[in-house]
Design a protein around this motif. Structure first.
Motif, mmCIF file in Angstrom:
data_model
loop_
_atom_site.group_PDB
_atom_site.id
_atom_site.type_symbol
_atom_site.label_atom_id
_atom_site.label_comp_id
_atom_site.label_asym_id
_atom_site.label_seq_id
_atom_site.Cartn_x
_atom_site.Cartn_y
_atom_site.Cartn_z
ATOM 1 N N ASP A 165 18.793 17.109 76.044
ATOM 2 C CA ASP A 165 19.036 17.558 74.671
ATOM 3 C C ASP A 165 18.277 16.715 73.646
ATOM 4 N N SER A 166 18.013 15.455 73.989
ATOM 5 C CA SER A 166 17.284 14.576 73.065
ATOM 6 C C SER A 166 15.765 14.690 73.205
ATOM 7 N N GLY A 167 15.270 15.537 74.118
ATOM 8 C CA GLY A 167 13.833 15.774 74.247
ATOM 9 C C GLY A 167 13.117 14.871 75.227
ATOM 10 N N VAL A 168 13.847 14.206 76.110
ATOM 11 C CA VAL A 168 13.253 13.336 77.129
ATOM 12 C C VAL A 168 13.156 14.126 78.435
ATOM 13 N N VAL A 169 12.066 13.900 79.184
ATOM 14 C CA VAL A 169 11.861 14.624 80.438
ATOM 15 C C VAL A 169 12.969 14.272 81.424
ATOM 16 N N GLU A 170 13.602 15.310 81.950
ATOM 17 C CA GLU A 170 14.673 15.122 82.922
ATOM 18 C C GLU A 170 14.124 15.208 84.342
ATOM 19 N N GLU A 171 13.309 16.251 84.614
ATOM 20 C CA GLU A 171 12.685 16.395 85.930
ATOM 21 C C GLU A 171 11.505 17.355 85.850
ATOM 22 N N VAL A 172 10.628 17.260 86.861
ATOM 23 C CA VAL A 172 9.477 18.148 86.990
ATOM 24 C C VAL A 172 9.571 18.784 88.366
ATOM 25 N N GLN A 173 9.613 20.111 88.400
ATOM 26 C CA GLN A 173 9.735 20.836 89.660
ATOM 27 C C GLN A 173 8.552 21.779 89.816
ATOM 28 N N THR A 174 8.098 21.948 91.062
ATOM 29 C CA THR A 174 6.995 22.854 91.361
ATOM 30 C C THR A 174 7.471 23.877 92.381
ATOM 31 N N TYR A 175 7.210 25.131 92.096
ATOM 32 C CA TYR A 175 7.578 26.219 92.994
ATOM 33 C C TYR A 175 6.326 27.001 93.364
ATOM 34 N N GLY A 176 6.342 27.555 94.577
ATOM 35 C CA GLY A 176 5.237 28.377 95.038
ATOM 36 C C GLY A 176 5.675 29.800 95.268
ATOM 37 N N LEU A 177 4.756 30.607 95.744
ATOM 38 C CA LEU A 177 5.038 32.015 96.011
ATOM 39 C C LEU A 177 6.148 32.161 97.053
ATOM 40 N N GLU A 178 6.201 31.249 97.994
ATOM 41 C CA GLU A 178 7.211 31.323 99.054
ATOM 42 C C GLU A 178 8.613 31.025 98.536
ATOM 43 N N ASP A 179 8.717 30.385 97.372
ATOM 44 C CA ASP A 179 10.026 30.068 96.797
ATOM 45 C C ASP A 179 10.620 31.221 95.995
ATOM 46 N N GLY A 180 9.795 32.194 95.657
ATOM 47 C CA GLY A 180 10.256 33.302 94.823
ATOM 48 C C GLY A 180 10.913 34.386 95.641
ATOM 49 N N ARG A 181 11.388 35.378 94.944
ATOM 50 C CA ARG A 181 11.945 36.540 95.610
ATOM 51 C C ARG A 181 11.477 37.779 94.856
ATOM 52 N N VAL A 182 11.386 38.866 95.551
ATOM 53 C CA VAL A 182 10.907 40.106 94.968
ATOM 54 C C VAL A 182 12.021 40.761 94.184
ATOM 55 N N VAL A 183 11.740 41.113 92.945
ATOM 56 C CA VAL A 183 12.701 41.810 92.103
ATOM 57 C C VAL A 183 12.087 43.156 91.754
ATOM 58 N N ASN A 184 12.718 44.215 92.190
ATOM 59 C CA ASN A 184 12.211 45.545 91.892
ATOM 60 C C ASN A 184 12.666 45.961 90.505
ATOM 61 N N LEU A 185 11.699 46.197 89.641
ATOM 62 C CA LEU A 185 12.013 46.630 88.291
ATOM 63 C C LEU A 185 11.856 48.139 88.214
ATOM 64 N N SER A 186 12.782 48.787 87.576
ATOM 65 C CA SER A 186 12.731 50.231 87.420
ATOM 66 C C SER A 186 12.090 50.572 86.081
ATOM 67 N N PRO A 187 11.021 51.361 86.091
ATOM 68 C CA PRO A 187 10.381 51.717 84.830
ATOM 69 C C PRO A 187 11.120 52.804 84.071
ATOM 70 N N ARG A 188 12.203 53.321 84.657
ATOM 71 C CA ARG A 188 12.940 54.393 84.001
ATOM 72 C C ARG A 188 13.697 53.871 82.796
ATOM 73 N N VAL A 189 13.723 54.661 81.755
ATOM 74 C CA VAL A 189 14.453 54.322 80.539
ATOM 75 C C VAL A 189 15.394 55.475 80.244
ATOM 76 N N THR A 190 16.619 55.148 79.928
ATOM 77 C CA THR A 190 17.582 56.189 79.592
ATOM 78 C C THR A 190 17.257 56.727 78.206
ATOM 79 N N PRO A 191 16.926 58.019 78.109
ATOM 80 C CA PRO A 191 16.553 58.562 76.800
ATOM 81 C C PRO A 191 17.781 58.737 75.913
ATOM 82 N N THR A 192 17.583 58.548 74.635
ATOM 83 C CA THR A 192 18.654 58.799 73.680
ATOM 84 C C THR A 192 18.566 60.246 73.242
ATOM 85 N N GLY A 193 19.556 60.711 72.522
ATOM 86 C CA GLY A 193 19.559 62.091 72.062
ATOM 87 C C GLY A 193 18.402 62.377 71.119
#
Length: 148
Positions: free
Chosen positions: A95-123
């Motif tokens: 909260d005071s702006g001091v570095v707490e930690e530095v983490q590095t992630y790669g492609l193997e650390d991620g997970r696939v999230v399927n996003l739906s391009p559908r949008v619910t239309p309004t009236g």
């Protein structure tokens, strides 16, 4: 004979060129040497900004985490593009702006999230332009004609 050999050589060169991937790199991640210079507990937001630069993304609430993201995409001739590498560096601050930690992630650390391009239309999106214009013009109720 020379023309034929030259044509075959040109064709072979084109075939080899078509087999090589088009590689694009998006984003920026500081080098490992630059990240090694960041010392949790002593470095601040300002010193990190000076040494490795400001990120393109930060946390939504406050300025507690900085995200550096770099993605490598390969595409062969007629195939869809494929993400071959992704590196994400997260610098967390207190909260005071001091570095707490530095983490590095790669492609193997991620997970696939399927996003739906559908949008619910309004009236309103379904109604045509004239229906919206005349619908709002002729939208009266009985209380608007009665004097109070």
């Amino acid at each position: 004979m020379k023309r034929r050999a030259r044509a075959i050589l040109c064709g072979f060169t084109l075939v080899l060129a078509a087999c090589s991937p088009i590689v694009t790199v998006h984003g920026y991640v500081p080098s490992d040497a630059d990240l090694a210079e960041i010392t949790p507990g002593t470095d601040t937001i300002e010193t990190v900004a000076q040494s490795v630069g400001r990120p393109s993304s930060t946390s939504l609430l406050g300025n507690r985490e900085w995200y550096y993201v770099q993605t490598t995409i390969e595409q062969f001739t007629y195939n869809p593009p494929e993400v071959t590498d992704r590196k994400v560096v997260v610098v967390s601050f207190t909260d005071s702006g001091v570095v707490e930690e530095v983490q590095t992630y790669g492609l193997e650390d991620g997970r696939v999230v399927n996003l739906s391009p559908r949008v619910t239309p309004t009236g309103e999106e379904r109604a045509g332009a004239l229906a919206r214009i005349f619908g709002s013009l002729l939208n009266f109720d009985a209380s608007s004609f009665v004097a109070n």
